[in-house]
Enzyme design. Structure first.
Site, short mmCIF file in Angstrom:
data_model
loop_
_atom_site.label_atom_id
_atom_site.label_comp_id
_atom_site.label_asym_id
_atom_site.label_seq_id
_atom_site.Cartn_x
_atom_site.Cartn_y
_atom_site.Cartn_z
N ALA A 61 0.83 -1.20 0.00
CA ALA A 61 0.00 0.00 0.00
C ALA A 61 0.87 1.26 0.00
CB ALA A 61 -0.92 0.00 1.21
N GLY A 102 0.47 -5.73 -0.02
CA GLY A 102 -0.34 -5.73 -1.24
C GLY A 102 0.46 -6.07 -2.47
N GLU A 105 0.38 -9.74 -2.56
CA GLU A 105 -0.98 -10.15 -2.90
C GLU A 105 -1.24 -9.97 -4.40
OE1 GLU A 105 -3.91 -9.59 0.77
OE2 GLU A 105 -2.83 -7.74 0.32
N GLU A 125 1.22 -7.02 7.30
CA GLU A 125 0.09 -6.22 7.77
C GLU A 125 -0.16 -6.36 9.27
OE1 GLU A 125 -0.56 -6.77 3.38
OE2 GLU A 125 0.14 -7.99 5.05
#
Length: 698
Positions: A61, A102, A105, A125
């Site tokens: 992020a 992210g 991911e 996270e």
């Protein structure tokens, strides 16, 4: 441009280009979507490679968008990953350097992954009180297996890509240029998938194979509960993984999202995110630009080879900087060197340092008994006895021998840095570097800025703090700076509560259950009760109107200075640091209450916690108003990294925001009406912010 689009012989290359770590901000997410659509429309394109420019595939992020509408604006990361996964043309993630959060991911959503050795792979996270919210808890177990994935997700610790080479995460490990390897792989994959009817492999379709998965998950849940009792995120990570194992991918994905949304709202996640940003913000000084030139630091000197001086020296040699270590007597110098070596030997025994590294670090230390040997040092740190007359002798001598432009730093914890600077003809070169004991372990470094400290000297010290892996917080000049000035009021309230009816074990127990690493009386016994006694004696002369309980003075008059004397607020057994309640001390406390005419009463744990924590908050508000600290998060970083304040609470100032300053002010007013209430002079800033419905942060 946040994303670059190019083509290479029938393969579209979508390159994330959002320095420094290709954060997945709104522009980057939109750029990926545009690139996918463009590749899909072009009949000449047979495959797509997704990669990152510069130093990362993607670090996850974009932190600059945290707590802004852009963070949740479409296309969200989940939308992007669905588009990647659903692409009609095979998508290959070319992973180098960093694939975290992210970013990982996103790679998990690709049909194939090609990686080079040395890339850091992580879903961190949980360190922000969250869980992976874009399918990480569902796809990673399908990629590398349940146990390995659960360990990575719950710990948040990076794993090097080569350690995952045989895990099923990567389809190919490449040597050399990862983009060239991924392009070649993409062309082969396109031909292979065409022969398979145009379908591409998806991690969501893999089965999770694990003997007795339910039993393993319960074992993991029990283990996590024991070590993460103040944090809900690790347990929620396990819940989300379990949902995917027992209920399948789609239900697991939906449950993961529910957990993510719930965790974002928790005070624990707010606290962890506050600490994350606070650490980065601490290095930003309002009137010192980030491009301020810094002085070269190649040689360091430390004056004093005691516990503090030796620990300070270790910080610099650990970073590869040579240190000249000065003492006035040979015996003290030899003892200091022996202690440093012993500390390193302990690290060797733990397997965290090699014998060769130990010897190379010791070789960086040059012992001396002569100030003349400090003439070549670029930075000199004094760590001598905390008495202004002693500091004066040291700095007058340094003024004679130090070269022009050398930074002269004092490790003082309470004394006036401006007075110390006045002992020299170079006040611009004087700065405070207040290390916390043990200096080679504790992360906090209070950097004290005198009224004449040069901006380049300050910027240099902040940079060197990063080099020696410290969290540096700038403080203005006042008695005790940020940390010790506040802790004095904390201890003052603790002593008042002894006088009013509590005992040391009850006060320590209440604040430790709140989450502190150590209560005020265990802390004082560890540091030495004589230190606080010396400060109080100075207070009695300088501020005779300030009201103190004399209980601690009575304790010190009996010679009970803490662990080092075998007894303080608690009793200790030789070779055992466990604090044992002392019947003798408890009797002394009760007798003192009777002597001063204070009727003892039952004090509840809630009152103990409020009075201790709000005493910190009140003094912190005064420090902010005076400009001693430039922002509330700096105060929180001091307490999180130097004083054992619970990370799950985010520091005293954020905790006050969480409670609400209206409620904090009302509690203070209530305590101001009790015995010893004259200590509660409520900071005007608290009243002002409470009236406006605002907090210290945000």
């Amino acid at each position: 441009m946040a994303v670059d689009y190019t083509t290479r012989d029938g393969v579209a290359v979508i390159t994330l280009n959002n320095p420094p770590v290709n954060g997945l901000g709104l522009a980057t997410r939109a750029g990926i979507m545009d690139g996918l659509a463009r590749a899909d429309r072009d009949p000449a394109i047979v495959a797509i490679v997704l990669t990152g420019a510069g130093k990362a595939f993607s670090g996850g992020a974009d932190i600059t968008e945290f707590n802004t509408p852009k963070a949740t604006q479409e296309p969200t990361l989940a939308t992007v990953i669905r588009a990647v996964e659903g692409s009609a043309k095979p998508v290959v993630a070319a992973i180098h350097s960093v694939a975290m959060g992210g970013g990982l991911e996103l790679a998990l959503g690709a049909h194939y992954r090609v990686a080079v050795p040395g890339a850091q792979i992580a879903l961190p996270e949980v360190k922000l009180g969250l869980l992976p919210g874009a399918g990480g808890t569902q796809r990673l177990p399908r990629a590398i297996g349940l146990e390995a994935a659960l360990n990575m997700i719950v710990s948040g610790v990076p794993v090097m890509s080569e350690k995952l080479a045989q895990s099923g995460l990567f389809d190919e490990m490449a040597e050399g240029d990862v983009l060239e390897a991924a392009l070649a792989f993409a062309r082969r994959a396109a031909a292979r998938d065409m022969g398979a009817g145009g379908t591409h492999p998806r991690l969501r379709d893999r089965k999770i194979q694990h003997d007795n998965a339910a039993g393993f998950i319960q074992f993991a849940r029990n283990s996590v509960a024991a070590v993460a009792k103040h944090f809900p995120a690790p347990g929620k990570c396990i819940d989300a993984i379990e949902a995917g194992v027992l209920k399948g991918f789609d239900q697991g994905l939906a449950f993961e999202r529910e957990c993510f949304v719930a965790l974002v709202q928790t005070p624990e996640s707010r606290a962890l995110r506050h600490a994350f940003f606070g650490e980065r913000a601490a290095s930003k000084i309002p009137d010192v630009p980030s491009d301020t030139p810094v002085r070269a630091i190649k040689q360091v000197a430390v004056i004093g080879a005691g516990t503090m001086g030796g620990g300070i020296a270790m910080n610099f040699v650990n970073a590869g900087l040579p240190v000249t270590l000065l003492e006035t007597k040979l015996e003290a110098l030899e003892r200091g060197l022996a202690t440093i070596r012993k500390n390193y030997e302990t690290t060797v025994k733990k397997g965290k340092l090699t014998q060769e590294a130990l010897e190379s670090r010791m070789a960086l230390i040059k012992p001396t008994l002569s100030y003349d040997d400090l003439a070549g040092a670029d930075l000199i740190v004094e760590a001598v006895f905390e008495e202004l007359g002693v500091k004066e002798q040291v700095f007058r001598r340094l003024d004679e021998v130090a070269k022009p432009g050398a930074i002269l730093a004092s490790n003082t914890s309470t004394l006036d840095l401006n007075k110390i600077a006045a002992f020299t003809k170079r006040p611009a070169d004087i700065v405070g570097m207040h290390f916390f004991s043990p200096a080679n372990v504790m992360k906090l470094l209070e950097v004290v800025r005198g009224k004449d400290t040069a901006k380049d000297a300050l910027a240099t010290v902040m940079q060197i703090a990063k080099q020696i892996k410290k969290t540096a917080v700038v403080s203005g000049v006042c008695d005790g700076f940020i940390g010790n000035r506040m802790v004095e009021q904390y201890v003052r309230q603790a002593l008042f509560m002894l006088e009013e009816g509590a005992l040391p074990a009850q006060i320590d127990g209440a604040i430790e259950r709140f989450g502190f690493a150590m209560g005020p009386f265990r802390m004082s016994d560890l540091a030495g009760n004589d230190i606080g006694w010396a400060i109080r004696k100075r207070r009695y002369q300088e501020q005779p109107d300030m009201h103190y309980s004399k209980i601690a003075d009575r304790l010190c008059e009996t010679g009970r200075f803490g662990q080092k004397t075998g007894g303080g607020w608690y009793d200790y057994v030789a070779g055992d640091r466990n604090a044992r309640p002392s019947a003798l001390v408890d009797q002394m406390i009760v007798a003192y209450s009777n002597e001063v005419g204070r009727a003892r009463r039952k004090i509840g744990d809630d009152e103990i916690v409020e009075r201790l924590v709000f005493a910190l908050v009140n003094e912190g508000a005064k420090i902010l108003a005076e400009g001693i600290a430039s922002k509330a998060s700096d105060i929180d970083m001091v307490y999180l990294t130097g004083y054992g304040f619970p990370l799950s609470r985010g520091g005293p100032m954020l905790y006050a925001d969480t409670v609400g300053l209206y409620n904090v002010e009302r509690a203070m007013a209530r305590y101001a009406a009790q015995p010893n209430g004259d200590a509660w002079q409520i900071a005007p800033l608290i009243t002002e912010l409470a009236a406006a419905g605002r907090g210290f942060n945000g």
